[in-house]
Design a protein around this motif. Structure first.
Motif, PDB file in Angstrom:
ATOM      1  N   GLN A  12       0.811  -1.220   0.000  1.00 30.21           N
ATOM      2  CA  GLN A  12       0.000   0.000   0.000  1.00 30.21           C
ATOM      3  C   GLN A  12       0.845   1.270   0.000  1.00 30.21           C
ATOM      4  O   GLN A  12       0.353   2.337  -0.348  1.00 30.21           O
ATOM      5  CB  GLN A  12      -1.000  -0.004   1.139  1.00 30.21           C
ATOM      6  N   SER A 117      -1.745  -4.500  -8.753  1.00 29.64           N
ATOM      7  CA  SER A 117      -2.335  -5.082  -7.552  1.00 29.64           C
ATOM      8  C   SER A 117      -1.733  -4.336  -6.366  1.00 29.64           C
ATOM      9  O   SER A 117      -0.533  -4.069  -6.349  1.00 29.64           O
ATOM     10  CB  SER A 117      -2.015  -6.568  -7.426  1.00 29.64           C
ATOM     11  N   VAL A 142     -11.710  -1.738 -10.496  1.00 29.15           N
ATOM     12  CA  VAL A 142     -11.134  -2.114  -9.194  1.00 29.15           C
ATOM     13  C   VAL A 142     -11.902  -3.324  -8.684  1.00 29.15           C
ATOM     14  O   VAL A 142     -13.127  -3.398  -8.798  1.00 29.15           O
ATOM     15  CB  VAL A 142     -11.255  -0.968  -8.160  1.00 29.15           C
ATOM     16  N   LYS A 143     -11.162  -4.255  -8.127  1.00 31.09           N
ATOM     17  CA  LYS A 143     -11.777  -5.406  -7.453  1.00 31.09           C
ATOM     18  C   LYS A 143     -11.017  -5.628  -6.154  1.00 31.09           C
ATOM     19  O   LYS A 143      -9.800  -5.821  -6.155  1.00 31.09           O
ATOM     20  CB  LYS A 143     -11.702  -6.657  -8.330  1.00 31.09           C
ATOM     21  N   ASN A 144     -11.744  -5.584  -5.027  1.00 36.23           N
ATOM     22  CA  ASN A 144     -11.142  -5.796  -3.711  1.00 36.23           C
ATOM     23  C   ASN A 144     -11.282  -7.261  -3.313  1.00 36.23           C
ATOM     24  O   ASN A 144     -12.362  -7.838  -3.450  1.00 36.23           O
ATOM     25  CB  ASN A 144     -11.809  -4.893  -2.674  1.00 36.23           C
ATOM     26  N   LYS A 146     -10.871  -9.943  -0.240  1.00 38.29           N
ATOM     27  CA  LYS A 146     -10.779 -10.057   1.219  1.00 38.29           C
ATOM     28  C   LYS A 146     -10.100 -11.369   1.582  1.00 38.29           C
ATOM     29  O   LYS A 146     -10.739 -12.391   1.763  1.00 38.29           O
ATOM     30  CB  LYS A 146     -12.171  -9.974   1.832  1.00 38.29           C
ATOM     31  N   ALA A 150      -5.401  -8.662   2.716  1.00 37.91           N
ATOM     32  CA  ALA A 150      -6.325  -8.219   1.669  1.00 37.91           C
ATOM     33  C   ALA A 150      -5.520  -7.536   0.563  1.00 37.91           C
ATOM     34  O   ALA A 150      -4.409  -7.053   0.785  1.00 37.91           O
ATOM     35  CB  ALA A 150      -7.343  -7.246   2.257  1.00 37.91           C
ATOM     36  N   TYR A 151      -6.071  -7.533  -0.628  1.00 39.52           N
ATOM     37  CA  TYR A 151      -5.433  -6.841  -1.752  1.00 39.52           C
ATOM     38  C   TYR A 151      -6.517  -6.397  -2.712  1.00 39.52           C
ATOM     39  O   TYR A 151      -7.680  -6.793  -2.608  1.00 39.52           O
ATOM     40  CB  TYR A 151      -4.391  -7.720  -2.454  1.00 39.52           C
ATOM     41  N   SER A 152      -6.118  -5.545  -3.637  1.00 40.94           N
ATOM     42  CA  SER A 152      -7.064  -5.117  -4.653  1.00 40.94           C
ATOM     43  C   SER A 152      -6.372  -5.104  -6.002  1.00 40.94           C
ATOM     44  O   SER A 152      -5.162  -4.888  -6.097  1.00 40.94           O
ATOM     45  CB  SER A 152      -7.653  -3.740  -4.335  1.00 40.94           C
ATOM     46  N   GLN A 154      -6.372  -3.277  -9.686  1.00 42.51           N
ATOM     47  CA  GLN A 154      -6.792  -2.048 -10.366  1.00 42.51           C
ATOM     48  C   GLN A 154      -6.341  -2.142 -11.817  1.00 42.51           C
ATOM     49  O   GLN A 154      -5.281  -2.701 -12.101  1.00 42.51           O
ATOM     50  CB  GLN A 154      -6.165  -0.795  -9.757  1.00 42.51           C
TER      51      GLN A 154
END
Length: 175
Positions: A12, A117, A142-144, A146, A150-152, A154
């Motif tokens: 992050q 990511s 964007v997809k989060n 869980k 956690a990661y997302s 983009q």
């Protein structure tokens, strides 16, 4: 035209790595990498190849290096421009840049798509991800996820591509 995309993961706080390693483990995060690179021409720097991909020889890999590469299946180019020429000669429609940091910083100026990511961890690092120029790119997906951590995912595209279709699962540009 060859579609130029790049894919990478950062923490992050935009860390790519630490001492030639990825300083986190995120279960499942690699699935997007596999989907984005499968059957495509992959371009990477020598250090990235030696650190992460040497055990995965493939005719679909170009390594940017001024030194010889000891793998007859892997092609070598001296520059990103030379890698693009090889892609054109092979009749490729897409190439995916997979690292390292120096190559990402060069490629962000010419690529069309960025698959990033973000792993939601704070880590110590010595290699940082590129700054995504907002005057050139738009965040379109964007997809989060869980998990622990956690990661997302983009997807950023150049503004001319913002209405193109993306896959539902990984937000990959449909060519």
């Amino acid at each position: 035209m060859i579609l130029i995309s790049m894919i990478y993961a950062t923490s992050q706080d935009n860390i790519l790595g630490h001492k030639k390693t990825i300083p986190w483990q995120a279960k499942g995060e690699q699935a997007r990498f596999i989907a984005a690179t499968q059957n495509k021409l992959v371009v990477m720097g020598r250090l990235t190849y030696e650190t992460h991909f040497r055990r995965v020889p493939s005719e679909n890999i170009i390594v940017l290096s001024s030194h010889p590469i000891d793998d007859p299946q892997v092609k070598r180019a001296h520059s990103l421009d030379e890698a693009l020429l090889i892609a054109q000669e092979q009749g490729r429609t897409e190439l995916v840049i997979t690292g390292g940091a120096k190559l990402y910083n060069e490629a962000v100026k010419i690529c069309h798509v960025i698959y990033k990511s973000t792993v939601l961890v704070n880590v110590i690092g010595d290699v940082y991800g590129p700054k995504i120029p907002t005057e050139r790119f738009k965040l379109v997906w964007v997809k989060n996820i869980k998990e622990n951590p956690a990661y997302s995912y983009q997807t950023f595209v150049i503004k001319e591509f913002e209405n193109k279709k993306l896959t539902a699962d990984f937000g990959l540009l449909v060519v």
